[in-house]
Design a protein around this motif. Sequence first.
Motif, PDB file in Angstrom:
ATOM      1  N   ILE A 123     -23.971   3.113  -1.974  1.00 23.91           N
ATOM      2  CA  ILE A 123     -24.265   4.506  -1.518  1.00 23.91           C
ATOM      3  C   ILE A 123     -23.814   5.503  -2.459  1.00 23.91           C
ATOM      4  O   ILE A 123     -24.486   6.437  -2.627  1.00 23.91           O
ATOM      5  N   ILE A 124     -22.782   5.202  -3.179  1.00 20.91           N
ATOM      6  CA  ILE A 124     -22.038   6.076  -4.015  1.00 20.91           C
ATOM      7  C   ILE A 124     -21.502   5.398  -5.114  1.00 20.91           C
ATOM      8  O   ILE A 124     -21.205   4.369  -4.882  1.00 20.91           O
ATOM      9  N   ASN A 125     -21.520   5.964  -6.428  1.00 21.95           N
ATOM     10  CA  ASN A 125     -20.998   5.337  -7.494  1.00 21.95           C
ATOM     11  C   ASN A 125     -20.396   6.426  -8.563  1.00 21.95           C
ATOM     12  O   ASN A 125     -20.816   7.511  -8.466  1.00 21.95           O
ATOM     13  N   PHE A 126     -19.367   5.981  -9.100  1.00 27.96           N
ATOM     14  CA  PHE A 126     -18.664   6.613 -10.047  1.00 27.96           C
ATOM     15  C   PHE A 126     -18.507   5.978 -11.439  1.00 27.96           C
ATOM     16  O   PHE A 126     -18.189   4.982 -11.347  1.00 27.96           O
ATOM     17  N   GLU A 127     -18.702   6.480 -12.429  1.00 32.50           N
ATOM     18  CA  GLU A 127     -18.804   6.082 -13.800  1.00 32.50           C
ATOM     19  C   GLU A 127     -17.429   6.740 -14.353  1.00 32.50           C
ATOM     20  O   GLU A 127     -17.132   7.887 -14.561  1.00 32.50           O
ATOM     21  N   CYS A 128     -16.268   5.904 -14.784  1.00 31.81           N
ATOM     22  CA  CYS A 128     -15.222   6.178 -15.074  1.00 31.81           C
ATOM     23  C   CYS A 128     -14.728   5.614 -16.483  1.00 31.81           C
ATOM     24  O   CYS A 128     -14.910   4.323 -16.915  1.00 31.81           O
ATOM     25  N   LYS A 129     -14.096   6.551 -17.522  1.00 26.84           N
ATOM     26  CA  LYS A 129     -13.766   6.065 -18.567  1.00 26.84           C
ATOM     27  C   LYS A 129     -12.206   6.391 -18.575  1.00 26.84           C
ATOM     28  O   LYS A 129     -11.405   7.208 -18.129  1.00 26.84           O
ATOM     29  N   VAL A 130     -11.356   5.196 -18.916  1.00 32.44           N
ATOM     30  CA  VAL A 130     -10.002   5.086 -18.956  1.00 32.44           C
ATOM     31  C   VAL A 130      -9.619   6.303 -19.801  1.00 32.44           C
ATOM     32  O   VAL A 130      -9.684   6.368 -21.114  1.00 32.44           O
ATOM     33  N   ILE A 131      -8.454   7.152 -19.374  1.00 31.66           N
ATOM     34  CA  ILE A 131      -8.078   8.273 -20.137  1.00 31.66           C
ATOM     35  C   ILE A 131      -6.383   7.768 -20.147  1.00 31.66           C
ATOM     36  O   ILE A 131      -5.672   8.590 -21.051  1.00 31.66           O
ATOM     37  N   TYR A 132      -5.986   7.122 -19.320  1.00 29.92           N
ATOM     38  CA  TYR A 132      -4.503   6.702 -19.416  1.00 29.92           C
ATOM     39  C   TYR A 132      -4.388   5.663 -18.541  1.00 29.92           C
ATOM     40  O   TYR A 132      -5.071   5.072 -17.475  1.00 29.92           O
ATOM     41  N   LYS A 133      -3.065   4.746 -18.900  1.00 25.73           N
ATOM     42  CA  LYS A 133      -2.837   3.613 -17.966  1.00 25.73           C
ATOM     43  C   LYS A 133      -1.331   3.491 -17.964  1.00 25.73           C
ATOM     44  O   LYS A 133      -0.756   3.662 -18.908  1.00 25.73           O
ATOM     45  N   ASN A 134      -0.756   2.948 -16.640  1.00 22.65           N
ATOM     46  CA  ASN A 134       0.556   2.757 -16.706  1.00 22.65           C
ATOM     47  C   ASN A 134       0.767   1.733 -15.766  1.00 22.65           C
ATOM     48  O   ASN A 134       0.133   1.453 -14.848  1.00 22.65           O
ATOM     49  N   ASP A 135       2.099   1.085 -16.068  1.00 22.80           N
ATOM     50  CA  ASP A 135       2.535  -0.181 -15.244  1.00 22.80           C
ATOM     51  C   ASP A 135       3.389   0.457 -14.142  1.00 22.80           C
ATOM     52  O   ASP A 135       4.337   1.257 -14.396  1.00 22.80           O
ATOM     53  N   LEU A 136       3.507  -0.043 -12.919  1.00 21.94           N
ATOM     54  CA  LEU A 136       4.255   0.217 -11.944  1.00 21.94           C
ATOM     55  C   LEU A 136       5.724  -0.378 -12.362  1.00 21.94           C
ATOM     56  O   LEU A 136       5.578  -1.452 -12.963  1.00 21.94           O
ATOM     57  N   ILE A 137       6.819   0.388 -12.035  1.00 30.19           N
ATOM     58  CA  ILE A 137       8.063   0.088 -12.306  1.00 30.19           C
ATOM     59  C   ILE A 137       9.053  -0.341 -11.015  1.00 30.19           C
ATOM     60  O   ILE A 137       9.190   0.380 -10.196  1.00 30.19           O
ATOM     61  N   GLU A 138       9.190  -1.766 -11.225  1.00 30.16           N
ATOM     62  CA  GLU A 138       9.936  -2.520  -9.860  1.00 30.16           C
ATOM     63  C   GLU A 138      11.110  -1.604  -9.374  1.00 30.16           C
ATOM     64  O   GLU A 138      11.280  -1.233  -8.283  1.00 30.16           O
ATOM     65  N   THR A 139      11.987  -1.095 -10.319  1.00 26.27           N
ATOM     66  CA  THR A 139      13.096  -0.529  -9.963  1.00 26.27           C
ATOM     67  C   THR A 139      12.847   0.876  -9.381  1.00 26.27           C
ATOM     68  O   THR A 139      13.536   1.576  -8.784  1.00 26.27           O
ATOM     69  N   GLU A 140      11.664   1.547  -9.468  1.00 32.67           N
ATOM     70  CA  GLU A 140      11.078   2.701  -9.067  1.00 32.67           C
ATOM     71  C   GLU A 140      10.520   2.575  -7.688  1.00 32.67           C
ATOM     72  O   GLU A 140      10.045   3.701  -6.940  1.00 32.67           O
ATOM     73  N   ILE A 141      10.240   1.409  -7.240  1.00 37.70           N
ATOM     74  CA  ILE A 141       9.454   1.195  -5.969  1.00 37.70           C
ATOM     75  C   ILE A 141      10.652   0.860  -4.951  1.00 37.70           C
ATOM     76  O   ILE A 141      11.322   0.144  -4.946  1.00 37.70           O
ATOM     77  N   PRO A 142      10.358   1.425  -3.696  1.00 35.45           N
ATOM     78  CA  PRO A 142      11.171   1.070  -2.626  1.00 35.45           C
ATOM     79  C   PRO A 142      11.389  -0.574  -2.357  1.00 35.45           C
ATOM     80  O   PRO A 142      10.228  -1.336  -2.353  1.00 35.45           O
ATOM     81  N   SER A 143      12.531  -0.958  -2.121  1.00 37.26           N
ATOM     82  CA  SER A 143      12.730  -2.429  -1.983  1.00 37.26           C
ATOM     83  C   SER A 143      12.003  -2.804  -0.939  1.00 37.26           C
ATOM     84  O   SER A 143      11.520  -4.137  -1.024  1.00 37.26           O
ATOM     85  N   GLU A 144      11.691  -2.218   0.187  1.00 33.98           N
ATOM     86  CA  GLU A 144      10.911  -2.834   1.300  1.00 33.98           C
ATOM     87  C   GLU A 144       9.362  -3.021   0.936  1.00 33.98           C
ATOM     88  O   GLU A 144       8.767  -3.941   1.416  1.00 33.98           O
ATOM     89  N   ILE A 145       8.827  -2.134   0.046  1.00 34.93           N
ATOM     90  CA  ILE A 145       7.635  -2.179  -0.472  1.00 34.93           C
ATOM     91  C   ILE A 145       7.442  -3.552  -1.222  1.00 34.93           C
ATOM     92  O   ILE A 145       6.685  -4.309  -1.533  1.00 34.93           O
ATOM     93  N   VAL A 146       8.486  -3.850  -2.351  1.00 27.15           N
ATOM     94  CA  VAL A 146       8.624  -4.940  -3.275  1.00 27.15           C
ATOM     95  C   VAL A 146       8.606  -6.169  -2.463  1.00 27.15           C
ATOM     96  O   VAL A 146       7.842  -6.960  -2.704  1.00 27.15           O
ATOM     97  N   SER A 147       9.319  -6.137  -1.284  1.00 26.07           N
ATOM     98  CA  SER A 147       9.483  -7.158  -0.701  1.00 26.07           C
ATOM     99  C   SER A 147       8.297  -7.766  -0.005  1.00 26.07           C
ATOM    100  O   SER A 147       8.137  -8.722   0.305  1.00 26.07           O
ATOM    101  N   SER A 148       7.526  -6.537   0.683  1.00 26.85           N
ATOM    102  CA  SER A 148       6.451  -6.891   1.570  1.00 26.85           C
ATOM    103  C   SER A 148       5.093  -7.130   0.753  1.00 26.85           C
ATOM    104  O   SER A 148       4.198  -8.070   1.078  1.00 26.85           O
ATOM    105  N   LEU A 149       4.834  -6.323  -0.414  1.00 26.51           N
ATOM    106  CA  LEU A 149       3.606  -6.392  -1.185  1.00 26.51           C
ATOM    107  C   LEU A 149       3.602  -7.046  -2.581  1.00 26.51           C
ATOM    108  O   LEU A 149       2.565  -7.136  -3.167  1.00 26.51           O
ATOM    109  N   TYR A 150       4.989  -7.234  -3.104  1.00 27.16           N
ATOM    110  CA  TYR A 150       5.025  -7.784  -4.334  1.00 27.16           C
ATOM    111  C   TYR A 150       6.079  -9.114  -4.186  1.00 27.16           C
ATOM    112  O   TYR A 150       7.021  -9.172  -5.158  1.00 27.16           O
ATOM    113  N   PRO A 151       5.635 -10.100  -3.423  1.00 25.67           N
ATOM    114  CA  PRO A 151       6.776 -11.047  -3.309  1.00 25.67           C
ATOM    115  C   PRO A 151       6.497 -12.002  -4.618  1.00 25.67           C
ATOM    116  O   PRO A 151       7.538 -12.710  -5.091  1.00 25.67           O
ATOM    117  N   LYS A 152       5.546 -11.897  -5.280  1.00 25.59           N
ATOM    118  CA  LYS A 152       5.268 -12.448  -6.700  1.00 25.59           C
ATOM    119  C   LYS A 152       5.846 -11.807  -7.971  1.00 25.59           C
ATOM    120  O   LYS A 152       5.464 -12.242  -9.007  1.00 25.59           O
TER     121      LYS A 152
END
Length: 171
Positions: A123-152
């Motif tokens: 019903i809705i569509n967006f066309e997007c051109k990548v203008i920036y990308k970055n990776d999440l940094i494990e040490t900057e993510i709260p440990s409870e999020i890392v343990s629950s959402l990033y076990p791998k």
Amino acid sequence: MEKKIIDWTEAIDETIKAFNESRVLLVSVDKENKPNPMAIGWGTIGPIWQKPVFIVLVRPTRYTFDLINQSGDFTVNIASEDLKKTVLYCGTVSGKEHDKFKEKDLTPISSKYIQSPIIKECIINFECKVIYKNDLIETEIPSEIVSSLYPKRDFHRIFWGQILCCYKNIL
């Protein structure tokens, strides 16, 4: 059904609602221009750097990850309620082994400004051109999020896509 180009701000409310209801598909293409839809549950939309931007997160283990890195673009497609099972399917199987467009009777429509197509049935569509990308940094993510959402430890890459065009279905 016909598509009408609209101002991206007219689609914000429905887009946010769709994330909360698991109705969002991200589409990118491979080197042969074959499209692949992937269900996404995390993303946001808004103005950044004085540009309309759609931010999506994709894990490096996903087939879509390499496709966006190669093509430099993507579309975000908001499905209606009746396509929720299709969205679920697109989040369950990999585009490496499945042609999800064919298997779920989805129709790719050429985008106006980018390589990745939009989905006709959405019903809705967006066309997007990548203008920036970055990776999440494990040490900057709260440990409870890392343990629950990033076990791998498969941390997402964040793709910032400038919205070049937005469409809405009209009857």
